[in-house]
Every structure is written in C-alpha cells, then in structure tokens.
Design an enzyme around this catalytic site. Structure first.
Site, short mmCIF file in Angstrom:
data_model
loop_
_atom_site.label_atom_id
_atom_site.label_comp_id
_atom_site.label_asym_id
_atom_site.label_seq_id
_atom_site.Cartn_x
_atom_site.Cartn_y
_atom_site.Cartn_z
N HIS A 1 -3.54 -5.80 1.28
CA HIS A 1 -2.69 -5.90 2.54
C HIS A 1 -2.57 -7.37 3.13
O HIS A 1 -3.17 -7.67 3.79
CB HIS A 1 -3.43 -5.10 3.62
CG HIS A 1 -2.99 -3.65 3.59
ND1 HIS A 1 -2.32 -2.81 4.53
CD2 HIS A 1 -3.88 -2.63 2.86
CE1 HIS A 1 -2.41 -1.55 3.90
NE2 HIS A 1 -3.18 -1.48 3.03
N CYS B 1 0.79 -1.25 -0.16
CA CYS B 1 -0.18 -0.12 -0.07
C CYS B 1 0.86 1.29 0.06
O CYS B 1 1.59 1.62 -1.00
CB CYS B 1 -0.92 -0.10 1.25
SG CYS B 1 -2.35 1.21 1.05
N GLU C 1 -0.58 -8.46 5.01
CA GLU C 1 -0.25 -8.49 6.55
C GLU C 1 -1.55 -8.54 7.31
O GLU C 1 -1.42 -8.89 8.54
CB GLU C 1 0.70 -7.50 7.32
CG GLU C 1 -0.06 -6.09 7.32
CD GLU C 1 -0.57 -5.21 6.16
OE1 GLU C 1 -0.29 -5.88 5.05
OE2 GLU C 1 -0.57 -4.03 6.11
#
Ligand SMILES: Nc1ncnc2c1ncn2[C@@H]1O[C@H](COP(=O)(O)OP(=O)(O)O)[C@@H](O)[C@H]1O
Ligand SMILES: [Mg+2]
Lengths: 752, 82, 226, 82
Positions: free
Chosen positions: C196, C87, C198
C-alpha cells in the site's frame, strides 16, 4: 405455518390462567408476578419474550446496578464530559469542536462456543454502539484473555478469536490500535473476548437513542432478521405456534462485516444530511431492546407493525422476531418528510430499509402482527424498570491465606548467570512475549491516521489533518493483581492504562471499562465485584477521569470455578499535536535512560512470580494515584516540550521487560547500572506501580531532571542507549539477537 | 487410490453472507432465475487404502470433528468412483 | 491545470480516502469515483483502492469487476488511461484481465499486516518513473489474499518483458510466485501491486516512512509532460 | 425448484495451502492414510425454472465467467435430484 392461536393482548386479557413458560425464559417467580402487576393482566407471549430478555442479567444489569451507581455518584467534575453513562456510549470533548465516544464490551461466552463468529460479532456490536452515537468509528482495540498458552483448547480458541476480530475489523476498515493478550489457566473454559471502539464526531453531531415527535417514522435498516441467538424463545414459539418450518434456531450469530461496512457508510451519510431524530443500534435483545429503549427515552409512545420486518427466515414467530439478535441492523426515528431521502441513501449503499412503525402520542409501546395487537406495554417498564438485586457479598475465606502467601519469600536468583537466565525466561514467557503474530493479523494502517499502534504503550490516531489533533487509548487489566486484592487490582488496571496513555504523550481524559467476573450468585465473586467497582470509582475520582460507560460480564466460570476477577479498563486521552507523541523505541545511541518513580520490593502477582515459580500470592503493588497523576503530568510535559525521545511505562515484568521492549523496538541496546540502594533482582523484576523509563537526549538532561526535581518526582539515571546488547553492568549482558529470538519465537511456536 | 469427497455447507438457518453476495450479483450480470445461492466448502480426500466401512466411519468422524464446524455447518461424505 | 486523479469507491472499499489523501499530498486534484457511475468525470488517471469490495466474497475483486465503473475503466485502460490497482485494486485488475495471473489466499492462510520491503524492478511505468530501477522501498502490506500466481509461461513472459514491477525483499510474505509484489501491463499504464503506497506518504503516520509518495508524484509528472 | 451444484477446485498445478494445512493436521488428530487433500468451493444454486439444456448452458457460462476464475480454477456443473 398455521397459527394456532396468536396470543394477542385481547386473548391474554381473557385467559388469565394460561400457563406461561416464564421459568424457561429465565424469569424468577416474583419477576413474573411483577410483569403481571405492571400490565394488570398476564403478558402475551410477545410481551413475555420482551420482558424476559430485557430483564436478563445481560441487559438489565440487575446484579451489578447498585454497584455501578458509584461511577455516577463519585464522578469527578470534568469539563470534558458531554454525554455520560446511560447512553450507548459516553462522549467526551477533545477540543477544536470535536467529540469522541468510546466503549468496551465483552463477547466472552459466544467466543468460547464459536471463536471466529463470537469474536467477529463482538467487534460488530461495539462498532454499531459507537456509530449509533453519531460518530465515525476510527479505531478498535481488543483486550483478550485465554487459558494456558500450551493447552490444546487454546489452540482452538485463540486462532479463531484472532481471525474473527481481524476478519471482521479488517473488513470494516478500522485500524486495530491496541488491546491485550493474557494467558492464564483460570480462563481455560471461559476466555475473555472484550472489544472496544473509538468514534469521532463534531459536537453538533451527537445523536441520542430517543424516539420523539409523534408521527415520526421508525425505520429498521441493515440486514434481514433471522433466527439468530433466540434459542431460549423457541420455548415460547412452540407454545403458541404450530411450526412446520425449520424448528432449529441457530445458537450462534454469524456476522457479515461487508454488510456492516455498508451500514457504517450509509449511516454516516444519513447523519451528514441530518436525517435522523433518534437512532439505536440493534445488539443484545434486538428489536425488543431497540424499540423499548427508543420509546422510553422519548415520550413513550410507539407503534410497530412487526410483520413488516424483512425476514431471512419466513417461519419466524413474532416472539422470535422481537428477540432475534441478527447482526448488522440499526433502528432510526425519522421525520416523515425526510423518509424519502433516508431511503435513497440506503438504496445507494444497497442497504435494506423498512418503515416498521411510528412514534405515537401516547406513552405505550404497541406492537401489531398482521393487524392484531400483541404488545401493549409502558416501554420504560421493559427497558429500565427491571429488577434490581442487592446480592449478598462477603470476602472469601481464602482471601487472607492468599494474601499471607507472600511472594517475597520466594527464592530469588543467586548468581548473575541465574539472573540472566530468568530474564530470558521472563521475556519469552507467553504473557510477556511479543504478540506480533497476533497483532500482525490486524490492519493497523487503514484510514491513514494511525500514529501509534501495537506494540506501543497506547494506540493513537490523528483526528484532524490540519491541526494534528489526536486521541490515544490504552486498555489494561491484571486479573492476578485483582485476585489478590480486587479493590487495588481495579485501581492498578486504571493506573496502568492511565500511565500508558500519558507515556504516549496524551492527556488522559475519561474511562470506559469491561468488568469480567464469575457468578454473582457466589457471595465471594460478588465481593470481588463490589470491591473492584469501588476501587475503580474511587480511582477515577482521584485521577479526575470520569467513567463514561462500560459493560459487565458475569457468570464467567467453568463449573464452580470463577475466573480471576478481571476488570479491564480503557483510558482515552487527547493530544493537541500528534507530532509530539512519544514512542517506546530507544533509537538514538548515547541517549540517557532515566527511571521515574520509586522501586520497592513488590513481587505479589508479578510476572516473575508466575514465570519462575508458578506462584500467585501476597499483595499486589501499592497504589498511589497522586503519584500516577504526577508521573503522567511529567510525561506529558516532557513530550510537549521535546525533552524525551522515548518513554515506556513499567508494569508486568518490571523494568527489564520494558527496557527489552524498547530496545527491540528501536534496534539499539542499553547499558544499565543498578542504582544505589537497590539490589539487581529488585531493580530488574519489581512491579512497583507509578513508574516509567524514558530516553532523554543529552541536551535535554538538565532541563528534564530539573523539572522532575521541581515537581517532586523521583528520577534516577539508570543507564544509556548503547550497543547491541542489554548489559546490566557488572552482572551480565544479553545480545539483542538472543533477546529477540526469545521474545518473538514463543507465540508462533505455540500457535503457528 | 480412492477419492472421498466431503461437502460442508452452512446450516440452512445460518446466515451465508458469501452466498448472498453471489446471489445479489447475478441479476446485474444478466443471470436471472436463481432463487437462492449457498456457498460451502468441498474437500477432496485421496485415500490410500480401500474405502471400506471402517475407513468411511473414520472419515465421517474426521468430517464431524475437524472438517466441519458442526456448530454452524452440516456435511456429507461421498465416495467418488476412481 | 492540476491533474485529476480519480479514486473508485466500491461497496466495501476501505482505502479510498487514504488514496485520495495521497493524491492530494502529491499535488493532484483528487476526485472520488463511484462504482455505479460509468462516468469517470474526466480524470487523467485512476486508482483502484484497497479494501474488501463486496466483502471479498466469492473471490477478491470478482464481483467488483462487473460494476459499471469498471466497464469504462477497462475500455479506457486499454486505450492508455493510467490505472493503479492497490491490493484489492490489483485483485480487481487481474479479475478484469487487465493484468495477467490471479491472487490466492496467502500460503500461511493468515491476514498479514506489516512494513514490507520491496524492490522497484521497473521504473519506467506511468506509476514508477520517480523511482530508479533496483531502488528498495518500504511500504505497508496488509492482506489475506495476496499470493500472486500465474502459469509458468506467463511468468516467463512477465520477466522477459520487464513487467514484474515490484518484488518482495527480506522474505516472501505470502508465497507469491517469483516473489512478485506487483506487475504492469505491456504499455506500462496499468500497474497493480499488493502493498500500500498510499499508506506511506506522511512522516508521522503508519510506519513513518514516505516511500510510497513516488507513485503519486510519478503519475503527476507523467500527466504534466503528456 | 431444482438444485444445480457448481464445484470449483483449484487447478491441480496450483498450490492449495488450505488443503495442505488440513492434510498436515490429520495425522496429529489421529487420522492416517489420507494421501492428499484439496479444498475447493461448492455452490448450491436453487433454480426457479426447470433446468433444461438452455438453462444449463447459462449456468455453465455463469460458472465460467463468474463463479470460477479459470486462470486458477476448474469447475463442474451438476444437476441434483430434487
Ligand atoms: N461497567 C460499567 N461501567 C459503566 N457503565 C456501564 C458499565 N456497564 C454498563 N454500563 C452502562 O450501562 C448502559 C447499558 O449498557 P449496555 O447494555 O452494555 O449498552 P448496550 O445496550 O448499548 O449494549 C451503557 O450506558 C453502559 O455504558
Ligand atoms: Mg447500544
């Protein structure tokens, strides 16, 4: 800029007859007289500025105070309460050494004038409140109310407000885990933008807004001070100053979320090294509030050199600096030997920090401007001894007629086809429709601890990665119910938020509220306020969930017309193991659907009466808080013991609304059977309180129904998770696709 | 086809976090001597008809009611040579 | 010895703690890095995490690119240091010209947060080896400046060299050219994407999927075998 | 103190959804005859020293490496009369 006369304390002492603009600053004659009495002389311009802003309705709660006292007087005994009403935000114990602080505030008026910045700075303000308690902010919520969904001005206000909340909150890295979006013409000229925040800390890290220890330094840190939000005081400035600089002072505050993010990280690091003796955020009334509150919570003495405050606009007068509401600032009290380290951490985070004064031996707040004393007051008199009004209140004349206009007289659907059509109309109506277009503009994943977020009943975040301890929050308020009966309406808001938290599997612990009402000078509105606070206080006592803090917003009206009384209630809950949380989604075919609670013919203030008949009248659903408590216990036990896979509370829109949401969320249909003794219409649309629908795996059916039976909670099997449509057996069916389109297209259609 | 430019800037008394962020970054990049930076918006409008007084008046109104948020922003309208 | 994955914090970075957690869950030693330090603390790979560094003022990633830590990262990335930009991190990588193209405001002009389906197009980069080419995964997407653009020639080149690493499926969420969600450099050590991973490493959290863990296990395997 | 303005606009071939959104809204607001709208950024720099050729060259470099991303944006630098 040339100073004509600096209105020093000495000067004020020698010019008792000087005319002062107390009226323009919103003070009443007797209030001005009281200030003179407290000081034994006329106030200086700076003192007048401080008193006028701190004694305003917004800061002093002068109209609401006498009613708010009930929250303390009727507070239920609760082991969870660590810090109660009176601090920036209340703090509750959630176990394992953790404490949670949370609060809801309003930013209604600024958001109508400038929706983006108004809403953005609303988020900024509540986050600083939470931060000031010593907590790391972990989530935000945003209960919102707008005018009619199809009104052109709603298209201006709503996207701006949503973008502002998202723009600010997303940039801070706080997951948005809940809130509300309600449309009603009564909010047309006066939207309600409430924002809440949850913070987490260890017990030993709780910080209080208190300036003690003479010699300790007072440090202002964060953004520079500009002329934000001080329109009113320019009156003062122009009296005592001959200004050659920009005379204009902005009516709205502009937020800088990046600055706030730095402020958060910087402050948390400062807390981590135990560098502060007291701390206060700067919000309404800026430095006037921070200095007087810090000082009066300590031993009282504080000396401030106002000319050391870093400015964005060099033309500001001392009065203006005292009142400025520039965002993203905090004030800390720091022991002298810790100042150097404090400054280092600020430098690390690119945060400007300045020692502006120190705690003194005495009990006076003294403020100096280039060496001359311009304020010398007992701080408590500014911060806490403001006026208290016992405003007259009276039940409005129209209340009886409104309640007599019974919704049960409204024509009901006569055929299955009509029922089907009204179901579709209901789930597509702006208030019942999916709010994903709005909530998808908020980051709900950041921090990596979000267990539940919109459109779940409650937002839930994990607060300990090892133990899986978590907290949940829901906010609710139904202005339509409250208009019909403010006492019951406030309790219904409480009950709904409580139910939502319990439905997620968390145990409700404590309450915050944001009380949005019209003008307190209208006895009818004041009655609504009195009734709502009484209802909420009584309700909290009954449910055992103390009010830990909140906010009052008055004067929410357009011309003479007040908004619906709108008490918004936030309930905070705790869950020992977030893996036990209960989502709303019906996901497993064959699971049994049970309706918990009693369903009566209750349509007053209902979504059905609004959507189908544009009607508001009668009485809201009956409140039974003991039943709510029992329902909550059952939902929590069932979640903990793995007896249910899904639960959804029933509220506006009734059973069919809840089942639709759960089916769409899980992507599975349901076959419903109308229970004996109920007609289909009542079964689908009634808004009786104290109910929830749950999905029970077949293997758990007996255990679950036995538990309900043993505890005396009515439990009715109403169907099964099955297929691709919601079918009301023997009546009609609606394919999930058709329901989804109806439910999800409305808001984008109106706003995109 | 004529081009009309509308420049929209935050009012001087309003905080401009974007401009400030740019300004703070400049010394680090080795650019000194910039005392202040303000960041605003520039709209380039391609106008089909000739830009006479009436057309300009309309664009002015458009800027006032729509392109700028006059609660916090000022604007100027300029006709650019084609 | 466990591999060390560094995660950089800029002022305004938001997902640094999440990325550190994801690295830990995958089995790495997670090392916080600070924007003012040129020193990378001997990490074996770097994650530029999501967020709004410098408030995304000017342009997303534009100011961070000039930080001391980026000086070292740019130099070492060119020499093969594995770098993942998520991002805002992806935006920093394009601003730094470690990856081609640029990121613009979403075509609908709104911030968008949703569970996003992706296809892993290139499973040979340092960060995607644990996936298979063509594999579909879902991870959260959340941004306002996520529209990937580059000129036609660059796009053709990316396609031809297999450097489009991820593509959006089930609807392009922001108007990115050719549905591009992420790309890699020619060497495969520098990868950037808007979604994302994560946020998709634990079954209980977020969307409840763990489709993103592969990024972190990929790099660990690669580092161990190196 | 002199003012230097840097205007930054998306390159013509790059889609400008903000400009388009403005353009689409105009007819609804009763403004016709605008064939195209592009939205860009305007930076106002207050320069402490006199803006000579060397200073201008530095500002040009600043615009090129920092204020604009030349992958997607064009810019112009203008000195405004004080
Ligand atoms: N509706 C309410 N219910 C309970 N407490 C309230 C309410 N409104 C305000 N309070 C309490 O009064 C105190 C002052 O409130 P407020 O002025 O909003 O705080 P702040 O100065 O931090 O903005 C706080 O402790 C707040 O929690
Ligand atoms: Mg406060």
């Amino acid at each position: 800029m040339t100073i004509k006369t600096l209105d020093t304390v000495k000067h004020a002492g020698g010019t008792p007859e000087a005319e002062q603009p107390w009226k323009d600053l919103g003070l009443k004659e007797d209030e001005y007289a009281r200030i003179r009495e407290i000081l034994g002389r006329r106030p200086t311009g700076a003192e007048l500025a401080m008193y006028s802003v701190m004694w305003s309705e917004h800061c002093s709660y002068k109209s609401s105070k006498v009613h708010l006292r009930q929250f303390g007087e009727k507070a239920p005994a609760s082991d969870a309460m660590l810090v109660g009403i009176g601090e920036n935000a209340g703090v509750v114990d959630v176990g394992q050494g953790y404490a949670v602080t949370f609060k809801v505030e309003s930013h209604n008026h600024p958001s109508y004038i400038e929706p983006y910045q108004g809403a953005a700075t609303g988020v900024g303000g509540i986050v600083r409140d939470i931060l000031a308690m010593g907590a790391r902010p972990v989530a935000v919520v945003d209960p919102l109310r707008f005018g009619a969904a199809d009104h052109p001005d709603t298209k201006r206000v709503l996207p701006g407000v949503v973008a502002g909340i998202g723009g600010y909150g997303n940039c801070l890295g706080l997951p948005n885990i809940g809130g509300e979006v309600v449309f009603d013409a009564c909010y047309q000229g006066n939207p309600l933008v409430n924002a809440g925040c949850i913070g987490v800390m260890r017990h030993e890290d709780i910080h209080l807004a208190k300036a003690s220890g003479p010699g300790n330094k007072v440090i202002l840190y964060g953004a520079r001070t500009g002329g934000d939000g001080i329109g009113g005081v320019s009156v003062l400035a122009s009296e005592t100053f001959e200004s050659t600089g920009p005379a204009k002072r902005p009516a709205v505050q502009v937020g800088d979320p990046f600055q706030e993010k730095l402020l958060i990280e910087c402050t948390l690091e400062i807390f981590g090294e135990k560098l502060v003796a007291g701390i206060q955020d700067l919000g309404g009334a800026g430095l006037s509030c921070a200095t007087s509150e810090l000082a009066s919570a300590g031993s009282g003495g504080m000396r401030v050199e106002l000319d050391t405050v870093p400015l964005r606009d060099a033309t500001l007068s001392p009065e203006e600096i005292l009142m400025s509401e520039s965002q993203e600032r905090m004030c800390a009290v720091v022991e002298p030997d810790k100042v150097a380290r404090f400054m280092e951490i600020c430098e690390k985070w690119d945060v400007i920090a300045t020692v502006i004064g120190e705690v003194t031996e005495g009990d006076r707040l003294e403020i100096f401007w280039h060496g001359e004393q311009i304020v010398d007051v007992p701080p408590r008199s500014v911060a806490h001894d403001g006026p208290v009004y016992h405003r007259p209140y009276a039940r409005p004349e129209w209340q009886d007629a409104l309640q007599a206009d019974d919704a049960s007289k409204l024509p009901r659907p006569a055929t299955a086809a009509e029922l089907r059509e009204q179901v579709l109309k209901l789930v597509a109506s702006p208030n019942q429709a999916s709010k994903a277009w709005i909530t998808d503009q908020y980051d709900r994943f950041v921090q990596g601890n979000t267990v539940l977020a919109q459109p779940e009943d409650a937002g839930m975040v994990r607060i300990d990665e090892e133990s899986n301890l978590g907290v949940a929050m829901a906010t609710d308020g139904n202005g339509r119910y409250a208009k019909l009966d403010p006492y019951a309406g406030a309790q219904l808001a409480l009950a709904e938020a409580y139910r939502n938290v319990a439905a997620s599997g968390a145990k409700p612990l404590a309450v915050s509220d944001c009380l949005n009402f019209g003008s307190p000078e209208d006895p009818g509105v004041m009655w609504q306020f009195a009734e709502a606070t009484r209802g909420l206080a009584d309700g909290c006592l009954r449910l055992g969930t103390p009010v830990t803090g909140g906010n009052v917003s008055l004067y929410n009206q357009t011309g003479e017309t007040a908004i619906h009384p709108t008490p918004v209630v936030a309930v905070l809950g705790v869950i020992d193991d977030v893996s036990r949380r209960t989502p709303i989604a019906f996901e497993e075919e064959g699971q049994l659907l049970y309706l918990l609670g009693d369903t009566r013919e209750e349509f007053g203030g209902s979504a059905w009466s609004q959507v189908v008949h544009n009607h508001l009248g009668g009485l809201p659903p009956a409140v039974d808080l003991d039943r709510e408590k029992l329902l909550g216990e059952i939902l929590i036990s069932a979640s903990r013991d793995g007896m249910i896979d899904a639960a959804h509370d029933l509220s506006d829109g009734g059973l069919i609304q809840a089942v639709t949401e759960s089916c769409l969320r899980g992507g599975k249909g349901a076959r419903l059977v109308v229970p004996d003794g109920l007609d289909t219409f009542t079964f689908l649309f009634s808004e009786s309180a104290g109910r929830a629908v749950v999905a029970v795996p077949r293997s758990e059916e007996l255990r679950f129904t036995d538990m309900c039976g043993a505890r005396g909670l009515p439990v009715t099997r109403i169907g099964v998770v099955d297929g691709e449509e919601i079918e009301v057996q023997g009546e009609f069916g609606i394919a999930l696709g058709e329901l989804r389109t109806a439910h999800e297209a409305t808001i984008p259609g109106l706003l995109a | 086809m004529a081009r009309v430019v509308v420049d929209v800037m935050l009012k001087p008394e309003i905080l401009d976090p974007q401009g400030q962020a740019v300004q703070r970054a400049l010394p680090r990049l080795g650019f000194d001597g910039i005392a202040d930076v303000r960041q605003g918006k520039r709209f380039e409008l391609e106008v089909a008809e000739p830009v006479d007084a009436a057309a300009l008046a309309r664009i002015h109104e458009m800027a006032e009611t729509f392109l700028a948020n006059t609660v916090i922003e000022d604007f100027i309208v300029k006709v650019e040579e084609a | 010895m466990t591999s060390r994955i560094g995660v950089v914090t800029f002022p305004g970075t938001l997902d640094d703690r999440d990325s550190l957690r994801a690295a830990r869950i995958a089995g790495a030693e997670a090392v916080p890095l600070w924007h003012r330090d040129k020193d990378l603390k001997q990490v074996d790979a770097v994650v530029l995490a999501g967020g709004f560094s410098y408030g995304d003022y000017l342009r997303a990633g534009a100011i961070s690119r000039f930080s001391p830590v980026m000086e070292t990262i740019i130099e070492q990335a060119k020499a093969g240091l594995p770098v993942l930009g998520i991002c805002n991190g992806f935006q920093i990588l394009t601003e730094s010209h470690l990856l081609p193209g640029a990121m613009l405001r979403n075509n609908h002009l709104h911030f968008i947060c949703r569970d996003q389906k992706l296809r892993v197009e290139n499973a040979e980069t340092a960060w995607t080896a644990d996936y298979s080419a063509g594999q579909e995964i879902s991870v959260p997407l959340k941004n306002i400046d996520g529209r990937y653009v580059a000129d036609e020639r660059t796009l053709d080149e990316l396609e031809a060299e297999g450097r489009v690493a991820f593509r959006y499926l089930d609807g392009n969420p922001n108007g990115s050219l050719r549905d591009i969600a992420g790309i890699t450099n020619a060497a495969g050590n520098v990868v950037g994407l808007m979604p994302h991973p994560e946020h998709a490493v634990e079954p209980l959290i977020g969307t409840g999927r763990t489709d993103g863990l592969g990024f972190f296990t990929s790099i660990l395997k690669k580092l161990v075998s190196a």
